[in-house]
Write a protein that holds these residues in place. Structure first.
Motif, PDB file in Angstrom:
ATOM      1  N   ASP A  14      -0.810   2.993 -11.269  1.00  0.00           N
ATOM      2  CA  ASP A  14      -0.140   2.113 -10.303  1.00  0.00           C
ATOM      3  C   ASP A  14      -1.215   1.165  -9.776  1.00  0.00           C
ATOM      4  O   ASP A  14      -2.089   1.570  -9.013  1.00  0.00           O
ATOM      5  CB  ASP A  14       0.460   2.992  -9.186  1.00  0.00           C
ATOM      6  CG  ASP A  14       0.989   2.182  -8.007  1.00  0.00           C
ATOM      7  OD1 ASP A  14       1.114   0.948  -8.129  1.00  0.00           O
ATOM      8  OD2 ASP A  14       1.278   2.801  -6.958  1.00  0.00           O
ATOM      9  N   GLU A  35       8.002  -1.662 -10.609  1.00  0.00           N
ATOM     10  CA  GLU A  35       7.618  -0.698  -9.571  1.00  0.00           C
ATOM     11  C   GLU A  35       8.786  -0.181  -8.716  1.00  0.00           C
ATOM     12  O   GLU A  35       8.858   1.009  -8.438  1.00  0.00           O
ATOM     13  CB  GLU A  35       6.466  -1.249  -8.730  1.00  0.00           C
ATOM     14  CG  GLU A  35       5.226  -1.321  -9.590  1.00  0.00           C
ATOM     15  CD  GLU A  35       3.977  -1.790  -8.878  1.00  0.00           C
ATOM     16  OE1 GLU A  35       3.995  -1.920  -7.643  1.00  0.00           O
ATOM     17  OE2 GLU A  35       2.976  -2.024  -9.567  1.00  0.00           O
ATOM     18  N   ASP A  86      10.213  -0.069  -0.777  1.00  0.00           N
ATOM     19  CA  ASP A  86       8.811   0.367  -0.827  1.00  0.00           C
ATOM     20  C   ASP A  86       7.953  -0.733  -0.199  1.00  0.00           C
ATOM     21  O   ASP A  86       7.783  -1.811  -0.776  1.00  0.00           O
ATOM     22  CB  ASP A  86       8.412   0.629  -2.290  1.00  0.00           C
ATOM     23  CG  ASP A  86       6.990   1.181  -2.422  1.00  0.00           C
ATOM     24  OD1 ASP A  86       6.833   2.332  -2.856  1.00  0.00           O
ATOM     25  OD2 ASP A  86       6.023   0.451  -2.102  1.00  0.00           O
TER      26      ASP A  86
HETATM   27 MG   LIG Z   1       2.551  -0.163  -4.389  1.00  0.00          MG
END
Ligand SMILES: [Mg+2]
Ligand SMILES: Nc1ncnc2c1ncn2[C@@H]1O[C@H](COP(=O)(O)OP(=O)(O)OP(=O)(O)O)[C@@H](O)[C@H]1O
Length: 412
Positions: free
Chosen positions: A10, A186, A208
């Motif tokens: 990530d 993502e 997020d």
């Molecule tokens: Mg992130």
């Protein structure tokens, strides 16, 4: 024989997280090692300095290799940034012989036809996510394999990315010595890690809030209806504190993390905290409520943009399960209450669960994307390599190529 393993990277705006996991017989994940380090060379989720980004990724990968005692040759990598966009598209195919059941091949043909959307030549399709199928007019079929019919329709969510932003990211990961197995949007990854089946079914939005981006994924009836990446995040909150408190950026970041709150009225009016300051006086007292007021104003503004984005997917009132907040900024006390107020929806903080092994650090909303990348990759493999008449086939080179051509998963 050793269990197969998976790796995910990530590449965030503030941190890079690499995870290596072993996949058990029941497809459960056992974490072998995690490598987290500060990010560099990224802004708003996109690479803006290749050399700095390569170093940051290499150091995170090296830490994960040391922690797990493995060598990471390839990984599933998250992609985000305002250059990503998505549309819903329908694919339709005729079944050659309706006397035979619908096969994997028919499903792939339907997905390929949904993929043929008008994509300008400076953009790439990164996902064709099936939402549901229609077999001879029978609506909302979750899995058409083995069914009979003469026409197969598929409703999909197609995600595209700028070719150059994608190439830059791939170049950074490969520059750090790791082959990119797949790129995963993502918000889809984060949803995979924290949203449960019942929430997906009843309607939910995953939000997020990271350092440089806010990722959104809206689900209805068990399937994705909308995804978006907004170029706003926790760094904006910190920047506001720099201006309001007149303190250096690291001091503002510490004040936010150690004393921040999203609801000023829940902070004692008289409480003061010490912060490092510019100028001749090295420390200064500031009212904790002032910190909360600054954070509330920015967070409220961000949540309003989130609400506008949710509206592009569905009427917010339809989301019975409300919102699940992840990302580092979800650790701001009171952010769930503020979200409930601004969005008029129930809100909860999402933490990755059901992880075995060396997973302590990962039970935190900031790691939803990282864990979700592994879960997404696992689901994708299971779908691609299953067979109607037999067990999941081993990872052959042909299927590997198919996986790269078309990244698909079934809706929940
Ligand atoms: Mg992130
Ligand atoms: N306790 C806390 N209170 C408020 N904000 C916090 C807290 N802990 C972390 N953050 C913020 O979370 C942000 C980092 O979140 P995260 O690790 O999810 O971002 P990232 O994945 O690196 O970035 P992005 O996904 O935006 O590219 C930072 O801005 C940080 O200040």
């Amino acid at each position: 024989m050793a269990n197969p393993s998976l790796a995910a990277i990530d590449v965030g705006t503030t941190k890079v997280c690499t995870i290596v996991a072993e996949v058990g017989a029941q497809r459960e994940l056992r974490i072998l090692g995690v490598g987290v380090g500060p990010s560099a060379g990224l802004s708003k989720g996109m690479v803006d300095n290749i050399h700095a980004a390569i170093d940051a990724i290499a150091s995170s990968v090296e830490r994960a290799e040391r922690a797990s005692g493995t060598r990471i040759l390839s990984a599933h990598v998250g992609i985000a940034g305002p250059h990503v966009s998505s549309i819903n598209s329908r694919g339709i195919v005729a079944i050659a012989d309706p006397r035979n059941p619908i096969t994997d091949h028919d499903v792939h043909r339907a997905l390929e036809s949904a993929r043929i959307v008008n994509v300008p030549n400076n953009r790439e399709v990164i996902h064709v996510v099936p939402r549901y199928y229609v077999v001879d007019g029978q609506d909302h079929v979750v899995d058409p394999l083995g069914m009979y019919g003469s026409r197969l329709d598929v409703e999909t969510h197609v995600v595209t990315s700028s070719t150059s932003a994608m190439n830059n990211l791939v170049q950074c990961v490969e520059g750090a010595g790791v082959k990119v197995e797949s790129l995963v949007l993502e918000p889809l990854a984060s949803g995979e890690a924290v949203v449960d089946r019942e929430e997906l079914q009843q309607g939910v939005a995953l939000v997020d809030i990271g350092g440089g981006t806010t990722d959104i994924c809206v689900y209805m009836n068990g399937a994705v209806v909308h995804t978006a990446v907004l170029p706003i995040g926790g760094l904006h909150m910190t920047r506001d504190l720099v201006v309001a408190l007149r303190v250096p950026q690291p001091a503002a970041e510490r004040a936010k993390r150690d004393h921040g709150h999203a609801i000023p009225s829940l902070v004692d009016e008289a409480e003061e905290v010490e912060v490092e300051a510019f100028g001749s006086e090295p420390k200064r007292q500031v009212r904790r409520r002032l910190i909360a007021e600054v954070l509330q104003a920015r967070t409220e503004e961000m949540l309003e943009l989130v609400l506008a984005e949710i509206r592009r997917g569905t009427e917010p009132e339809m989301l019975s399960a409300g919102v699940v907040l992840t990302g580092g900024a979800a650790s701001l006390p009171g952010i769930d209450m503020l979200a409930e107020e601004v969005l008029s929806l129930p809100a909860r903080i999402g933490r990755p669960r059901h992880l075995a092994g060396l997973s302590d650090i990962l039970h935190d909303p900031a790691y939803a994307t990282s864990v979700g990348l592994l879960r997404w990759a696992l689901k994708e493999q299971a779908i691609l390599f299953r067979s109607v008449h037999g067990p999941i086939a081993p990872l052959g080179s042909l299927m590997r190529r198919v996986a790269h051509l078309m990244r698909v998963v079934l809706p929940q």
